[in-house]
Write a protein that holds these residues in place. Sequence first.
Motif, PDB file in Angstrom:
ATOM      1  N   ASN A 389       0.840  -1.201   0.000  1.00  8.09           N
ATOM      2  CA  ASN A 389       0.000   0.000   0.000  1.00  8.09           C
ATOM      3  C   ASN A 389       0.870   1.242   0.000  1.00  8.09           C
ATOM      4  OD1 ASN A 389       0.002  -0.897   3.191  1.00  8.09           O
ATOM      5  ND2 ASN A 389       0.103   1.338   2.978  1.00  8.09           N
ATOM      6  N   GLY A 390       0.274   2.353  -0.375  1.00  5.48           N
ATOM      7  CA  GLY A 390       0.936   3.641  -0.275  1.00  5.48           C
ATOM      8  C   GLY A 390       0.432   4.363   0.964  1.00  5.48           C
ATOM      9  N   ALA A 391       0.356   5.691   0.886  1.00  2.98           N
ATOM     10  CA  ALA A 391      -0.071   6.485   2.038  1.00  2.98           C
ATOM     11  C   ALA A 391      -1.506   6.952   1.844  1.00  2.98           C
ATOM     12  CB  ALA A 391       0.849   7.682   2.212  1.00  2.98           C
ATOM     13  N   GLY A 392      -2.257   6.957   2.935  1.00  2.00           N
ATOM     14  CA  GLY A 392      -3.631   7.431   2.882  1.00  2.00           C
ATOM     15  C   GLY A 392      -4.482   6.705   3.896  1.00  2.00           C
ATOM     16  N   ASN A 393      -5.640   7.293   4.233  1.00  2.00           N
ATOM     17  CA  ASN A 393      -6.531   6.682   5.214  1.00  2.00           C
ATOM     18  C   ASN A 393      -7.003   5.298   4.803  1.00  2.00           C
ATOM     19  OD1 ASN A 393      -6.415   8.747   7.026  1.00  2.00           O
ATOM     20  ND2 ASN A 393      -8.563   9.318   6.896  1.00  2.00           N
ATOM     21  N   TYR A 394      -7.106   5.046   3.508  1.00  2.00           N
ATOM     22  CA  TYR A 394      -7.567   3.745   3.036  1.00  2.00           C
ATOM     23  C   TYR A 394      -6.676   2.615   3.548  1.00  2.00           C
ATOM     24  CZ  TYR A 394      -3.640   3.775  -0.144  1.00  2.00           C
ATOM     25  OH  TYR A 394      -2.366   3.786  -0.648  1.00  2.00           O
ATOM     26  N   ALA A 395      -5.381   2.923   3.796  1.00  2.00           N
ATOM     27  CA  ALA A 395      -4.447   1.896   4.246  1.00  2.00           C
ATOM     28  C   ALA A 395      -4.800   1.359   5.626  1.00  2.00           C
ATOM     29  CB  ALA A 395      -3.023   2.439   4.248  1.00  2.00           C
ATOM     30  N   SER A 396      -5.586   2.120   6.399  1.00  2.00           N
ATOM     31  CA  SER A 396      -5.940   1.669   7.747  1.00  2.00           C
ATOM     32  C   SER A 396      -6.758   0.386   7.710  1.00  2.00           C
ATOM     33  CB  SER A 396      -6.709   2.768   8.491  1.00  2.00           C
ATOM     34  OG  SER A 396      -7.953   3.035   7.869  1.00  2.00           O
ATOM     35  N   TRP A 397      -7.479   0.148   6.612  1.00  2.00           N
ATOM     36  CA  TRP A 397      -8.266  -1.085   6.519  1.00  2.00           C
ATOM     37  C   TRP A 397      -7.356  -2.303   6.444  1.00  2.00           C
ATOM     38  CZ3 TRP A 397     -13.008  -0.437   7.940  1.00  2.00           C
ATOM     39  CH2 TRP A 397     -13.592   0.830   7.779  1.00  2.00           C
ATOM     40  N   ALA A 398      -6.193  -2.151   5.839  1.00  2.00           N
ATOM     41  CA  ALA A 398      -5.217  -3.246   5.835  1.00  2.00           C
ATOM     42  C   ALA A 398      -4.480  -3.307   7.164  1.00  2.00           C
ATOM     43  CB  ALA A 398      -4.231  -3.066   4.682  1.00  2.00           C
TER      44      ALA A 398
END
Length: 567
Positions: A389-398
């Motif tokens: 993953n890269g950077a961003g809030n979406y990464a919190s799901w992983a």
Amino acid sequence: MTHPSRTGGQILVDALHIHGVDTAFGVPGESYLDVLDALHDSQIRFVINRQEGGAAFMAEAYGKLTGKPGICFVTRGPGATNASIGVHTAYQDSTPMILFIGQVGNDFIDREAFQEIDYRRMFGQMAKWVAQIDRADRIPEYIARAFQVATSGRPGPVVLALPEDMLVSTAAVADTRPYQPVQGSPSAAQIAQLRAMLAESRRPLVLLGGNTWNDQACADLRAFAEANHLPVACAFRFQDLLDNDHPHYAGDVGIGINPKLAARVKDADLLIALGPRLGEMTTSGYSLLASPVPQQRLVHFHPDPEELGSVYQGELMVASGMQQACAMLAAMEPVDASAWKGTVAQARAELAAYQAQPPIFKEGNAPLDLWQMVQELMAQLPHDAIITNGAGNYASWAHRFYRYGGMRTQLAPTSGAMGYSVPSGVAAKIVQPERTVVTFAGDGEFMMNGQELATAVQYGAGVVILLFNNGMFGTIRMHQEREYPGRVSGTGLHNPDFAALSRAYGGHGEVVETTEEFGPALRRALAHANEHNKPALIELRYDGNLITPNATLEAIRKNAEATKAKR
């Protein structure tokens, strides 16, 4: 043995062979044509990228995945500036990497010639060593030193500039031996001191991070933790240093930390930090540990002596590689752990509660349940799947909900660099094609290096990309609503049809908007990637109000408005 006369480009490629290079990434440039010519007859695979930022990210991901320096070639000026993002990422992530930059000829140096830059000044603070090779007969010396510097102590990036005239000049010069990484090791007295401190402890905690790990080091760490009944946490984006299904794994210490784990770190009377830098992200803005002298008794192992004591003064500070340290810890006689033995199960229970379905989805008002999406992902993927993953809030799901299978199943930038997701996923699939690779990418983040899908198609890299499309730069929007509620500025995005874009590149693409659609779509994507060796993209269209597992944008905005009204 001194070879017959060779061009500088040939000497360089021969040196890469000697040091075990099998893959290089880059964008071609006229400034290093002789290197490209030498690569023509070489066994080294040269992966052609679509932009130097993507090439540098791929080289950095290679370094993370293999522990060997990732190799990147770019041309002078604009090529070097584009690649700088990967160098900065490698520096902050302690990843071995060597960037080769074509340079203007020596006869034009210091005239501000076409695309000329002084790379020592440009990269001086973001690389371990920056140099320019002015003579072909010194190439073997410089290359050997570059590998040595990139892999010894705290690993990191090296930058070498290659003047164009030097590469076409000839020299009769001997090759070197292959590089040998050098790491420190704990002394017997230091291990004895740690054991004494552990025996005196009542609330110990182990924190893993950094580089210089391998499978054996992870196995030794597990043996040490099991023998001494220690709970183990992993630093920001180093969650794969311990299999997340292991009963001693307590969670990750980073952005969005489990409050119960944060309290456990603060309340620990002995913190054994194996490898992490203890930087801003891992310490929650330097709040989990007091600086410069922590309240916890701190034992800090790190490969770089200059890192030790730079922010936190440990009671015991050990300059050591993780392979060397963990081997000695595994051999250490266990202590009586009766005082804290129960904390392992307690920490594990706290993690399980934190990874349960968030209330935001229990209410059933979201057509696409992102928590359930991660559960489906874990059900379908093999245990050794690589998640990038890269950077961003979406990464919190992983980071919060996915259970990483262990070394090396996570590739993510601790530097917080956007644009990392797609290049790292493509690189992982090129380097280890037998493994399943899944990339988490945000809509804004994908657009920074999404063109590397063309690279994936060209080299048969069947990576599966989960694209989180909420129509905004979500992390910045979240902070914007917190600080300037209701005043949206500069964060909204008008996106393309990402699924159609993937198909246009030659891959598979489809759109998912409901929870029920995801499982079948994932099976199709995995099948396409495996059968056709082509990328597959699933565009996840979901409510942008669901900004994190814990909060909605609406709730953040209302809370900020209420706070401002009280002032």
